[in-house]
Design a protein around this motif. Structure first.
Motif, mmCIF file in Angstrom:
data_model
loop_
_atom_site.group_PDB
_atom_site.id
_atom_site.type_symbol
_atom_site.label_atom_id
_atom_site.label_comp_id
_atom_site.label_asym_id
_atom_site.label_seq_id
_atom_site.Cartn_x
_atom_site.Cartn_y
_atom_site.Cartn_z
ATOM 1 N N ALA A 258 58.944 -3.571 72.226
ATOM 2 C CA ALA A 258 57.979 -4.509 72.543
ATOM 3 C C ALA A 258 57.481 -4.030 72.710
ATOM 4 C CB ALA A 258 59.230 -4.868 73.992
ATOM 5 N N ALA A 259 55.719 -4.611 72.726
ATOM 6 C CA ALA A 259 54.869 -4.204 72.567
ATOM 7 C C ALA A 259 53.985 -4.579 74.200
ATOM 8 C CB ALA A 259 54.187 -5.050 71.531
ATOM 9 N N GLY A 260 53.693 -4.464 74.824
ATOM 10 C CA GLY A 260 52.535 -4.783 75.769
ATOM 11 C C GLY A 260 51.214 -4.397 75.489
ATOM 12 N N ASP A 261 50.343 -4.538 76.675
ATOM 13 C CA ASP A 261 49.006 -4.075 76.537
ATOM 14 C C ASP A 261 48.841 -3.468 75.396
ATOM 15 O OD1 ASP A 261 48.402 -6.374 77.599
ATOM 16 O OD2 ASP A 261 46.404 -6.498 79.365
ATOM 17 N N ALA A 262 49.413 -2.217 75.800
ATOM 18 C CA ALA A 262 48.520 -1.110 75.002
ATOM 19 C C ALA A 262 49.360 0.246 75.243
ATOM 20 C CB ALA A 262 47.222 -0.407 75.630
ATOM 21 N N HIS A 263 51.023 -0.525 75.528
ATOM 22 C CA HIS A 263 51.838 0.507 75.056
ATOM 23 C C HIS A 263 53.209 -0.189 74.256
ATOM 24 C CE1 HIS A 263 53.293 -1.535 78.599
ATOM 25 N NE2 HIS A 263 54.529 -1.680 78.561
ATOM 26 N N SER A 264 53.753 0.432 74.209
ATOM 27 C CA SER A 264 55.364 -0.265 73.117
ATOM 28 C C SER A 264 56.555 0.019 73.817
ATOM 29 C CB SER A 264 55.171 0.688 71.627
ATOM 30 O OG SER A 264 54.168 -0.288 71.415
ATOM 31 N N LEU A 265 57.496 0.189 73.538
ATOM 32 C CA LEU A 265 59.127 -0.037 73.858
ATOM 33 C C LEU A 265 59.940 -0.036 72.792
ATOM 34 C CD1 LEU A 265 59.275 -1.188 77.653
ATOM 35 C CD2 LEU A 265 58.917 0.384 77.422
ATOM 36 N N ALA A 266 61.321 0.845 72.360
ATOM 37 C CA ALA A 266 62.026 0.875 71.454
ATOM 38 C C ALA A 266 63.417 1.542 72.623
ATOM 39 C CB ALA A 266 61.399 1.350 70.160
ATOM 40 N N VAL A 267 64.021 0.517 72.011
ATOM 41 C CA VAL A 267 65.361 0.542 72.149
ATOM 42 C C VAL A 267 66.516 0.577 70.899
ATOM 43 C CG1 VAL A 267 66.075 -1.561 72.588
ATOM 44 C CG2 VAL A 267 67.456 -0.113 73.973
ATOM 45 N N THR A 268 67.477 1.410 71.478
ATOM 46 C CA THR A 268 68.469 2.548 70.069
ATOM 47 C C THR A 268 69.939 1.480 70.261
ATOM 48 O OG1 THR A 268 70.020 4.061 71.346
ATOM 49 C CG2 THR A 268 67.244 4.428 70.101
ATOM 50 N N GLY A 269 70.749 1.355 70.325
ATOM 51 C CA GLY A 269 71.961 0.602 69.697
ATOM 52 C C GLY A 269 73.004 1.919 70.540
ATOM 53 N N GLY A 270 72.319 2.714 71.134
ATOM 54 C CA GLY A 270 73.116 3.236 71.896
ATOM 55 C C GLY A 270 72.847 3.034 73.126
ATOM 56 N N GLY A 271 71.586 2.308 73.557
ATOM 57 C CA GLY A 271 71.264 2.076 75.339
ATOM 58 C C GLY A 271 70.160 3.199 75.143
ATOM 59 N N ARG A 272 69.861 3.989 74.551
ATOM 60 C CA ARG A 272 68.314 4.786 75.069
ATOM 61 C C ARG A 272 67.248 3.759 74.698
ATOM 62 N NH1 ARG A 272 69.132 9.716 71.881
ATOM 63 N NH2 ARG A 272 68.417 10.876 73.028
ATOM 64 N N VAL A 273 65.981 4.111 75.756
ATOM 65 C CA VAL A 273 64.893 3.836 75.765
ATOM 66 C C VAL A 273 63.737 4.925 75.097
ATOM 67 C CG1 VAL A 273 63.119 2.580 77.253
ATOM 68 C CG2 VAL A 273 65.720 1.934 77.610
ATOM 69 N N PHE A 274 62.897 4.684 74.165
ATOM 70 C CA PHE A 274 62.023 5.429 74.130
ATOM 71 C C PHE A 274 60.798 4.738 74.651
ATOM 72 C CE2 PHE A 274 65.358 7.191 71.618
ATOM 73 C CZ PHE A 274 65.199 8.367 71.453
ATOM 74 N N SER A 275 59.546 5.203 74.669
ATOM 75 C CA SER A 275 58.447 4.397 75.256
ATOM 76 C C SER A 275 57.373 5.483 75.021
ATOM 77 C CB SER A 275 57.912 4.476 76.457
ATOM 78 O OG SER A 275 58.024 6.244 77.536
ATOM 79 N N TRP A 276 55.473 4.627 74.375
ATOM 80 C CA TRP A 276 54.129 5.573 74.046
ATOM 81 C C TRP A 276 53.533 4.525 74.132
ATOM 82 C CZ3 TRP A 276 58.137 3.605 70.813
ATOM 83 C CH2 TRP A 276 58.465 2.993 69.943
ATOM 84 N N GLY A 277 52.327 5.214 73.615
ATOM 85 C CA GLY A 277 51.276 4.260 74.382
ATOM 86 C C GLY A 277 50.376 5.021 75.203
ATOM 87 N N SER A 278 49.150 4.312 75.685
ATOM 88 C CA SER A 278 49.192 3.870 76.854
ATOM 89 C C SER A 278 49.743 4.354 78.565
ATOM 90 C CB SER A 278 47.503 3.160 77.386
ATOM 91 O OG SER A 278 47.076 2.988 79.457
ATOM 92 N N GLY A 279 49.680 4.980 79.287
ATOM 93 C CA GLY A 279 50.620 4.900 80.634
ATOM 94 C C GLY A 279 50.057 5.171 81.926
ATOM 95 N N CYS A 280 48.779 4.863 81.917
ATOM 96 C CA CYS A 280 47.916 5.189 83.240
ATOM 97 C C CYS A 280 48.674 4.584 84.164
ATOM 98 C CB CYS A 280 46.448 4.104 82.672
ATOM 99 S SG CYS A 280 45.610 4.782 81.439
ATOM 100 N N ASP A 281 49.119 3.649 84.138
ATOM 101 C CA ASP A 281 49.951 2.924 85.747
ATOM 102 C C ASP A 281 51.541 3.069 85.819
ATOM 103 O OD1 ASP A 281 47.393 1.638 86.684
ATOM 104 O OD2 ASP A 281 47.445 0.222 84.686
ATOM 105 N N GLY A 282 51.692 4.063 84.768
ATOM 106 C CA GLY A 282 53.313 4.262 85.010
ATOM 107 C C GLY A 282 54.363 3.532 84.063
ATOM 108 N N GLN A 283 53.594 2.473 83.442
ATOM 109 C CA GLN A 283 54.105 1.977 82.481
ATOM 110 C C GLN A 283 55.393 2.317 81.107
ATOM 111 O OE1 GLN A 283 50.825 2.069 82.707
ATOM 112 N NE2 GLN A 283 50.009 0.790 80.551
ATOM 113 N N LEU A 284 55.214 4.467 81.082
ATOM 114 C CA LEU A 284 55.511 4.616 80.514
ATOM 115 C C LEU A 284 57.576 4.955 81.011
ATOM 116 C CD1 LEU A 284 53.095 6.840 77.987
ATOM 117 C CD2 LEU A 284 53.705 4.937 77.670
#
Length: 654
Positions: A258-284
Motif C-alpha cells: 500500500a502507498a500513502g502520500d510519501a510512505h509505504s506499507l507491506a504485509v507478509t503472508g504471516g501477518g507482519r507489517v513493514f513500513s518505510w518512507g516519511s514518518g513526520c506524523d507517525g504514519q510509520l
C-alpha cells in the motif's frame, strides 16, 4: 429463519466539501462521532441498499461501487459539487474504482478503463488536449485489443495513474516529474506507457503521491520507482527509475502493498507489517516522528502472534523455574512422577498451540495521506498517523497534555525516539498524531470489510458482529500489553498470578521469515529454532536456519549443557548494545521453539563466564565488528553508518 447481519457504512473526519455527504452524524461513544449511511439516495430519490463492493476516495470526494456495478460519488471533484451520492454515468458494469487527487478511474468487466476529473498533467490518459472531463471517458490506448490483454487492476496517485494487465504488465501515465511512470523522460506522459525496463511479472500495483510500488507475482518481492524517499532504498538519488527491487524485503514473502502520500506499507503472508518512507506524523507506526526511514522497518506492535508467543514463553519459563526450585507446591513431586510431568507438558503444548492458532493476524493494510490502517483476520481495524479532526476515529486528548514532538533531525535523535517510544504527540502543524498502532475501539461491534481514505476523511464498511458466536480473540498491540502490565504492577507488586494480560512484551523484530505464507510454520518450524534475546527493553527474535547460522554474534558456550550455544544479538532499537544479555539455545523439547533465560539465570551465566559487562555506543561497536576497529574514514565505514541509522534490514547498495 437466519437473519443476515446489518451492513454499515461509516465515515470519520472532515465533511467540509461533503466528501461524506448524504450521511447523518451519530455518536459511537462519548468522544467519537461518525457519519452513518443507513441508505443513500439513488436517481429519483430511491433508497439504495448498502450492498457495497468497493470504496475509494479523492482528496475531497468519496466514490462508492455498488455490487450491481453502479458507481456513486459525493463531494467536490475539481469544481463539480455533489452534496449527496450521485450516480456516475458509465454504461458498462464497473468492477473496480480508484481515486487520485482530483481525478478518478474505473475498470469495467470487459477489461477497459474509464477516467474523469482533472487532467492537467495527463492523468486522464486521454491525450494532450483533455484537461478536464466531467463524464467518464474510455482510455482508448488501454483497451484489450490495443495492448493485447485486459486490465485486471488500477490505481491512482496524486497526478498519475497505473494499470495492471492480466499477463502481469504495468502501464503508467500522467505526471512523471519524479519518474513515477517508470521512465526518466518526458516529465508528462499523456497516454499510458508500458513500464518495460524489467521483465518482472507483477500481481499488484499501488500509487503514492509521486511514486509506485508493485508486487512480483511468483516470488512476492517488492519493486518501487519514483520519489526515492518512499521507495525503500538508500540511494542518494532523488528519483528512482526504472523499477528497482526493495532488497530489504527479499527474505520475506509479501502478499500486499500500500502507498500513502510519501510512505509505504507491506504485509507478509504471516501477518507482519513493514513500513518505510516519511514518518513526520507517525504514519510509520514505530513510536516516533521521522523525516524519512528509507529502509523497511517491522511494525512490531501489530505482530500479534509474536507477542502472544513471547507471553506464553514467559509463562512457561516461570512455571518451569518454580517447579525446579520448589516454590510451587503443586510441582513438588518425586522422580516417579515423570510420566505425569510429560503429560502436563503435552497439555501445555496443546494449549499453547491453540492460543497461537486462535491469535489473529493482519490481513490487509491501507495507506492514505499521512496515516495508515490495518485490518486483522477478526475484522478489527487499527490506525496510526495523522489524527486531526479525528479522521482515524480515535479520541484526541487535550492538546496541552500531549508531548511536543518534531521529526528527528539526526541519527542520534532517531535512535533516541526508537528507544523511548511515544504513543501519541502533537507537532507544529498537527494537534494529534498517533505514533503507535491503536485499535479503533469505537468500531468494536463492526467486522470491517472495506476501507478507503482521503487526506482528511475516512470511509469504513462492514457488518455487525454476530454475538451468538462469542467474542473473537482481539489482537492486542504491544503498547496495549505494556500499559496493562504497568497497571497490573500498580495494583499488585507481587505478581504471583501471571496471565497473558499481565505480561509485558517489548518490540519484537526479526531478521528472517519463513518462505511460506503460513505463519504457523514460523513458530513450529522443522529443523529450525527461534532465538529470543532480551536486550534492554527489546526482545529480538532471530532464526536459526538449517545451516545453524544465527543472526547475531556467536560466542563459545561454557555452560553445563553441552548441546547449548550462546548468542549475542546486536540491537539498534535502543541505540545501546550490551554484551551481558545472553540467551541459550537448547534442544530440549518445549511447547515453543525456544525460550529465553530469566534475569537470574542470565546473571549466573554471565558470572560463570567471568566476563565484565561492557556497554558501547552503537557507532563504536559496529565499527569494531564491521571494519576491524579501524578509525580511518572510508566509504565502507560510511555505508555501515547508514545501516546503523536505518536499521538492521538490508537495502540498496547504491
Amino acid at each position: 429463519m437466519t437473519t443476515l447481519p446489518q451492513r454499515k457504512l461509516l465515515g470519520f473526519g472532515s465533511n467540509y466539501f461533503h466528501a461524506l455527504g448524504g450521511s447523518s452524524e451519530i455518536a459511537l461513544s462519548e468522544e467519537i462521532k461518525a457519519y452513518d449511511y443507513k441508505n443513500f439516495d439513488g436517481e429519483g430519490g430511491d433508497d439504495i441498499e448498502l450492498n457495497i463492493q468497493q470504496l475509494a476516495c479523492t482528496t475531497t470526494s468519496s466514490i462508492i461501487l455498488h455490487n450491481e456495478g453502479v458507481v456513486y460519488q459525493t463531494g467536490m471533484l475539481h469544481g463539480k459539487y455533489m452534496p449527496r451520492p450521485t450516480r456516475v454515468p458509465i454504461a458498462e458494469r464497473v468492477v473496480e474504482i480508484a481515486g487520485g487527487r482530483h481525478f478518478c478511474l474505473a475498470r469495467v468487466g470487459s477489461g477497459s478503463v474509464y477516467s474523469w476529473g482533472a487532467g492537467h498533467f495527463g492523468q486522464l490518459g486521454q491525450g494532450p488536449h483533455v484537461s478536464f472531463s466531467e463524464k467518464p471517458q474510455a482510455i482508448k490506448s488501454l483497451q484489450p485489443r490495443v495492448i493485447g490483454s485486459p486490465i485486471v487492476q488500477i490505481s491512482c496517485g496524486h497526478w498519475h495513474g497505473a494499470a495492471l494487465t492480466e499477463d502481469g504488465r504495468i502501464f503508467c501515465w500522467g505526471s512523471n516529474r519524479k519518474h513515477q511512470c517508470g521512465t526518466k523522460a518526458p516529465s508528462t506522459i499523456v497516454q499510458p506507457q508500458h513500464v518495460n525496463e524489467t521483465n518482472v511479472i507483477y500481481s499488484q500495483v499501488d500509487c503514492g503521491k509521486g511514486f509506485c510500488i508493485a508486487l512480483e507475482r511468483s516470488t512476492g518481492r517488492v519493486y518501487t520507482w519514483g520519489a526515492s524517499t518512499a521507495c525503500g532504498h538508500t540511494s542518494r538519488k532523488t528519483c528512482i527509475s526504472p523499477p528497482r527491487l526493495v532488497e530489504a524485503l527479499q527474505r520475506v514473502v509479501v502478499v500486499q502493498v500500500a502507498a500513502g502520500d510519501a510512505h509505504s506499507l507491506a504485509v507478509t503472508g504471516g501477518g507482519r507489517v513493514f513500513s518505510w518512507g516519511s514518518g513526520c506524523d507517525g504514519q510509520l507506526g514505530v513510536g516516533g516522528a521521522f523525516p524519512i526511514l528509507p529502509r523497511p522497518k517491522l511494525v512490531g506492535d501489530l505482530d500479534f502472534v509474536a507477542i502472544v508467543a513471547s507471553q506464553q514463553t514467559q509463562i512457561s519459563n516461570k512455571a518451569d523455574i518454580e517447579g525446579a526450585t520448589g516454590n510451587n507446591p503443586s510441582n513438588k513431586k518425586s522422580a516417579t512422577d515423570c510420566p505425569s510431568n510429560v503429560q502436563s507438558n503435552d497439555a501445555t503444548a496443546s494449549f499453547a498451540s491453540h492460543i497461537l492458532a486462535s491469535t489473529p493476524k493482519v490481513t490487509e493494510v491501507y495507506a492514505a495521506g499521512s496515516y495508515s490502517l490495518a485490518v486483522s483476520s477478526t475484522g478489527h481495524l487499527y490506525a496510526w498517523g495523522y489524527n486531526d479532526s479525528k479522521v482515524l476515529g480515535l479520541s484526541c486528548p487535550q492538546t496541552e497534555s500531549l508531548p511536543y514532538l518534531e521529526p528527528a533531525s539526526s541519527s542520534s535523535a532517531t535512535l533516541s525516539q526508537l528507544k523511548n517510544r511515544t504513543s501519541q504527540a502533537r507537532a507544529f502543524d498537527s494537534r494529534h498524531n498517533i505514533l503507535l498502532p491503536r485499535r479503533i475501539d469505537a468500531l468494536h461491534n463492526l467486522r470491517v470489510q472495506l476501507v478507503a481514505g482521503g487526506p482528511s476523511h475516512l470511509l469504513i464498511y462492514g457488518y455487525d458482529r454476530d454475538e451468538g458466536n462469542g467474542n473473537p480473540i482481539v489482537g492486542r498491540t504491544l503498547h496495549e500489553v505494556q500499559q496493562a502490565r504497568r497497571a497490573s504492577h500498580t495494583q499488585n507488586t507481587d505478581q504471583d498470578d501471571i496471565s497473558m494480560e499481565s505480561i509485558e512484551t517489548d518490540a519484537i523484530t526479526s531478521a528472517t521469515e519463513t518462505n511460506s505464507p503460513n505463519l504457523d510454520e514460523l513458530f513450529v518450524p522443522s529443523g529450525r529454532e527461534l532465538v529470543v534475546s532480551p536486550i534492554g527493553n527489546t526482545n529480538i527474535v532471530s532464526e536459526n536456519d538449517d545451516n545453524n547460522k544465527l543472526k547475531g554474534k556467536k560466542v563459545p558456550s561454557t555452560g553445563k549443557n553441552p548441546s547449548a550455544s550462546e548468542s549475542i544479538e546486536l540491537s539498534l532499537e535502543n541505540g545501546i548494545v550490551t554484551s551481558e544479555h545472553i540467551s541459550e539455545v537448547t534442544n530440549d523439547s518445549s511447547p515453543f521453539p525456544t525460550s529465553f533465560q530469566p534475569s537470574a539465570a542470565r546473571s549466573a551465566s554471565a558470572s560463570r563466564q567471568s566476563r565484565k559487562s561492557r556497554t558501547m555506543s552503537v557507532p563504536k561497536i559496529m565499527q569494531k565488528l564491521t571494519s576491524g576497529g579501524s578509525s580511518k574514514r572510508s566509504n565502507g565505514k560510511e555505508r555501515q553508518k547508514r545501516r546503523q541509522f536505518f536499521g538492521s534490514f538490508g537495502g540498496s547498495k547504491n
